[in-house]
Design a protein around this motif. Sequence first.
Motif, mmCIF file in Angstrom:
data_model
loop_
_atom_site.group_PDB
_atom_site.id
_atom_site.type_symbol
_atom_site.label_atom_id
_atom_site.label_comp_id
_atom_site.label_asym_id
_atom_site.label_seq_id
_atom_site.Cartn_x
_atom_site.Cartn_y
_atom_site.Cartn_z
ATOM 1 N N THR A 200 53.188 34.719 38.005
ATOM 2 C CA THR A 200 52.387 35.609 38.846
ATOM 3 C C THR A 200 51.349 36.318 37.984
ATOM 4 O O THR A 200 51.407 36.279 36.748
ATOM 5 C CB THR A 200 53.274 36.650 39.533
ATOM 6 O OG1 THR A 200 53.886 37.484 38.529
ATOM 7 C CG2 THR A 200 54.364 35.978 40.351
ATOM 8 N N ARG A 201 50.405 37.005 38.643
ATOM 9 C CA ARG A 201 49.372 37.720 37.889
ATOM 10 C C ARG A 201 49.977 38.786 36.990
ATOM 11 O O ARG A 201 49.558 38.953 35.836
ATOM 12 C CB ARG A 201 48.391 38.346 38.881
ATOM 13 C CG ARG A 201 47.309 39.205 38.241
ATOM 14 C CD ARG A 201 46.365 38.410 37.372
ATOM 15 N NE ARG A 201 45.470 37.578 38.163
ATOM 16 C CZ ARG A 201 44.515 36.823 37.627
ATOM 17 N NH1 ARG A 201 44.369 36.779 36.303
ATOM 18 N NH2 ARG A 201 43.745 36.079 38.400
ATOM 19 N N PHE A 202 50.973 39.505 37.506
ATOM 20 C CA PHE A 202 51.598 40.550 36.689
ATOM 21 C C PHE A 202 52.347 39.946 35.508
ATOM 22 O O PHE A 202 52.328 40.493 34.396
ATOM 23 C CB PHE A 202 52.549 41.375 37.544
ATOM 24 C CG PHE A 202 53.247 42.470 36.781
ATOM 25 C CD1 PHE A 202 52.562 43.606 36.383
ATOM 26 C CD2 PHE A 202 54.590 42.352 36.434
ATOM 27 C CE1 PHE A 202 53.189 44.616 35.665
ATOM 28 C CE2 PHE A 202 55.223 43.350 35.716
ATOM 29 C CZ PHE A 202 54.522 44.478 35.336
ATOM 30 N N GLN A 203 53.044 38.823 35.708
ATOM 31 C CA GLN A 203 53.757 38.166 34.613
ATOM 32 C C GLN A 203 52.782 37.668 33.546
ATOM 33 O O GLN A 203 53.073 37.748 32.351
ATOM 34 C CB GLN A 203 54.586 37.004 35.160
ATOM 35 C CG GLN A 203 55.805 37.435 35.960
ATOM 36 C CD GLN A 203 56.525 36.260 36.588
ATOM 37 O OE1 GLN A 203 55.908 35.236 36.914
ATOM 38 N NE2 GLN A 203 57.833 36.400 36.792
ATOM 39 N N ILE A 204 51.636 37.148 33.987
ATOM 40 C CA ILE A 204 50.617 36.702 33.035
ATOM 41 C C ILE A 204 50.129 37.882 32.194
ATOM 42 O O ILE A 204 49.996 37.789 30.971
ATOM 43 C CB ILE A 204 49.431 36.050 33.778
ATOM 44 C CG1 ILE A 204 49.884 34.768 34.471
ATOM 45 C CG2 ILE A 204 48.281 35.762 32.829
ATOM 46 C CD1 ILE A 204 48.849 34.179 35.398
ATOM 47 N N PHE A 205 49.875 39.001 32.867
ATOM 48 C CA PHE A 205 49.385 40.197 32.163
ATOM 49 C C PHE A 205 50.419 40.712 31.164
ATOM 50 O O PHE A 205 50.088 40.993 30.014
ATOM 51 C CB PHE A 205 49.043 41.274 33.188
ATOM 52 C CG PHE A 205 48.849 42.641 32.596
ATOM 53 C CD1 PHE A 205 47.719 42.931 31.847
ATOM 54 C CD2 PHE A 205 49.797 43.640 32.789
ATOM 55 C CE1 PHE A 205 47.541 44.187 31.292
ATOM 56 C CE2 PHE A 205 49.619 44.897 32.244
ATOM 57 C CZ PHE A 205 48.492 45.172 31.495
ATOM 58 N N ARG A 206 51.678 40.814 31.600
ATOM 59 C CA ARG A 206 52.706 41.452 30.768
ATOM 60 C C ARG A 206 53.240 40.541 29.676
ATOM 61 O O ARG A 206 53.452 40.991 28.538
ATOM 62 C CB ARG A 206 53.865 41.929 31.656
ATOM 63 C CG ARG A 206 54.938 42.718 30.923
ATOM 64 C CD ARG A 206 55.915 43.331 31.900
ATOM 65 N NE ARG A 206 56.644 42.322 32.651
ATOM 66 C CZ ARG A 206 57.798 41.776 32.236
ATOM 67 N NH1 ARG A 206 58.329 42.127 31.079
ATOM 68 N NH2 ARG A 206 58.407 40.886 32.987
ATOM 69 N N LYS A 207 53.441 39.257 29.983
ATOM 70 C CA LYS A 207 54.117 38.375 29.039
ATOM 71 C C LYS A 207 53.181 37.473 28.243
ATOM 72 O O LYS A 207 53.582 36.939 27.200
ATOM 73 C CB LYS A 207 55.142 37.507 29.777
ATOM 74 C CG LYS A 207 56.264 38.301 30.431
ATOM 75 C CD LYS A 207 57.274 37.371 31.092
ATOM 76 C CE LYS A 207 58.423 38.153 31.707
ATOM 77 N NZ LYS A 207 59.434 37.261 32.349
ATOM 78 N N VAL A 208 51.958 37.280 28.723
ATOM 79 C CA VAL A 208 51.062 36.337 28.055
ATOM 80 C C VAL A 208 49.872 37.042 27.423
ATOM 81 O O VAL A 208 49.637 36.936 26.206
ATOM 82 C CB VAL A 208 50.563 35.260 29.055
ATOM 83 C CG1 VAL A 208 49.614 34.288 28.344
ATOM 84 C CG2 VAL A 208 51.737 34.512 29.673
ATOM 85 N N ILE A 209 49.103 37.778 28.222
ATOM 86 C CA ILE A 209 47.855 38.351 27.737
ATOM 87 C C ILE A 209 48.080 39.586 26.874
ATOM 88 O O ILE A 209 47.489 39.723 25.793
ATOM 89 C CB ILE A 209 46.927 38.692 28.923
ATOM 90 C CG1 ILE A 209 46.686 37.451 29.785
ATOM 91 C CG2 ILE A 209 45.604 39.252 28.406
ATOM 92 C CD1 ILE A 209 46.042 36.308 29.035
ATOM 93 N N LEU A 210 48.931 40.495 27.344
ATOM 94 C CA LEU A 210 49.128 41.750 26.613
ATOM 95 C C LEU A 210 49.605 41.539 25.177
ATOM 96 O O LEU A 210 49.103 42.204 24.262
ATOM 97 C CB LEU A 210 50.102 42.646 27.384
ATOM 98 C CG LEU A 210 50.129 44.127 26.972
ATOM 99 C CD1 LEU A 210 48.742 44.742 27.096
ATOM 100 C CD2 LEU A 210 51.124 44.897 27.828
ATOM 101 N N PRO A 211 50.562 40.607 24.913
ATOM 102 C CA PRO A 211 50.944 40.389 23.506
ATOM 103 C C PRO A 211 49.807 39.881 22.631
ATOM 104 O O PRO A 211 49.827 40.073 21.404
ATOM 105 C CB PRO A 211 52.069 39.338 23.610
ATOM 106 C CG PRO A 211 52.630 39.519 24.978
ATOM 107 C CD PRO A 211 51.461 39.886 25.839
ATOM 108 N N LEU A 212 48.798 39.259 23.228
ATOM 109 C CA LEU A 212 47.677 38.738 22.450
ATOM 110 C C LEU A 212 46.678 39.823 22.062
ATOM 111 O O LEU A 212 45.845 39.596 21.177
ATOM 112 C CB LEU A 212 46.956 37.646 23.252
ATOM 113 C CG LEU A 212 47.756 36.377 23.563
ATOM 114 C CD1 LEU A 212 46.937 35.429 24.426
ATOM 115 C CD2 LEU A 212 48.184 35.684 22.270
ATOM 116 N N VAL A 213 46.736 40.970 22.726
ATOM 117 C CA VAL A 213 45.759 42.026 22.445
ATOM 118 C C VAL A 213 46.448 43.297 21.947
ATOM 119 O O VAL A 213 45.910 44.404 22.118
ATOM 120 C CB VAL A 213 44.915 42.338 23.704
ATOM 121 C CG1 VAL A 213 44.068 41.152 24.101
ATOM 122 C CG2 VAL A 213 45.795 42.788 24.868
#
Length: 296
Positions: A200-213
Motif C-alpha cells: 500500500t502507499r503507507f507501507q511504501i512510505f514507511r518500509k521502503v522510501i523512509l529508510p532511504l532518506v
Amino acid sequence: MQGPRFTRILRDITAVLVVGIFMFPIFWWGLTSIKPISAIFNKDEVVFFDFEPTLVNYQVVLFGKSRAELAIESGSTFGVGGGSTYDSRKTILDSTLVAVGSTALTVFLGVIAAYALSRINFRGRQAYLNWILSQRFMPPIAIIVPIVFMYHYAGLRDTITGLIFIHTLINLPIAVLLMKSFFDDVPVDVDEAAMLDGATRFQIFRKVILPLVTGGVAATAVLCFVFSWTEFLLSLFLTNQIRTLPVKISTFVTSTGSEWGFISALGTSAIVPSFIFILLVQKQLVRGLTLGSLKD
C-alpha cells in the motif's frame, strides 16, 4: 610539480586562516567564561591568558549559586551589586523541551507533507509549493502582533506548548522543502515496484522510501533543532515566566552593565547540546547533506 604543491600549501593555509577567523569568537567566548570579573573588565589591557581561571560564572548560571555569596567566599565584592542570582537551570530545561518537541513535531509533519508533495500529483501542487516557499521570506516581526493576540485568547502564551507550536510553524516550511528534495532524489520506480508487489502507499512510505532518506531526516532535524534552540524574537514576545536561552541571556544586560562572564558561560554551555546532537547523527547528517549530489 612545484606549482601544484605550492598551490596546495597556499590553499591549506588559506583554509586554516578562514576557519581560525570564524572559530576565534567561539574561542574568545569560552575564554571569557573562565575569566574572573577583574580580568573581563580590565581597562588597562586586553587579558588573554594572564589570569587565574575560575568556574564562578558556571557555578552561578548552571548550579544556581548566588554571585553575592561567591563574592563573599572569595573575599572580593568587585562588580557585585546585591544578592541576585542568575540561575539558568530551568531555562536550559525549558529550552530543551521546546527545541526537542518542536523538532520532533516539525520533522513528523514535514516528512509526511514532503512525501505527498513529491509523489502525489494534485491540482495546485506547484502553487502550494510556492506558498510554502514564501513563508520563509516573511520575517517573524511582521506577524508578531497578531500572533501575540491569538496566543493570549487561546491561552497559549507563556506555555511550553505554545512555544513548541510557534517554533514548529516557523520551521515547517524549510523542513517540507528540504525533505521534498530528498524524496525527489529517490526514483519513482521504487514506489511502482513496491506497488506491483502489493504494498500500500503507507507501507511504501514507511518500509521502503523512509529508510532511504534517513540521512535527509537527520539533516532536517539538526537544522530545525538549531533554529529552535537559537530563536529569540518570538520567544521574547510570547513568554513572561518561561525563558529560552537567547531570551535569558538578554536579561543579563542590567542597569549596572553587561554581565559578560555569565553571558559567556551560559552561551558556551548553550553550544554543547547542539554539538552533541550533531555528533549523534553525524553519519546520517553527512549522508543527508550529500544526498543527490551525484547523478548517474
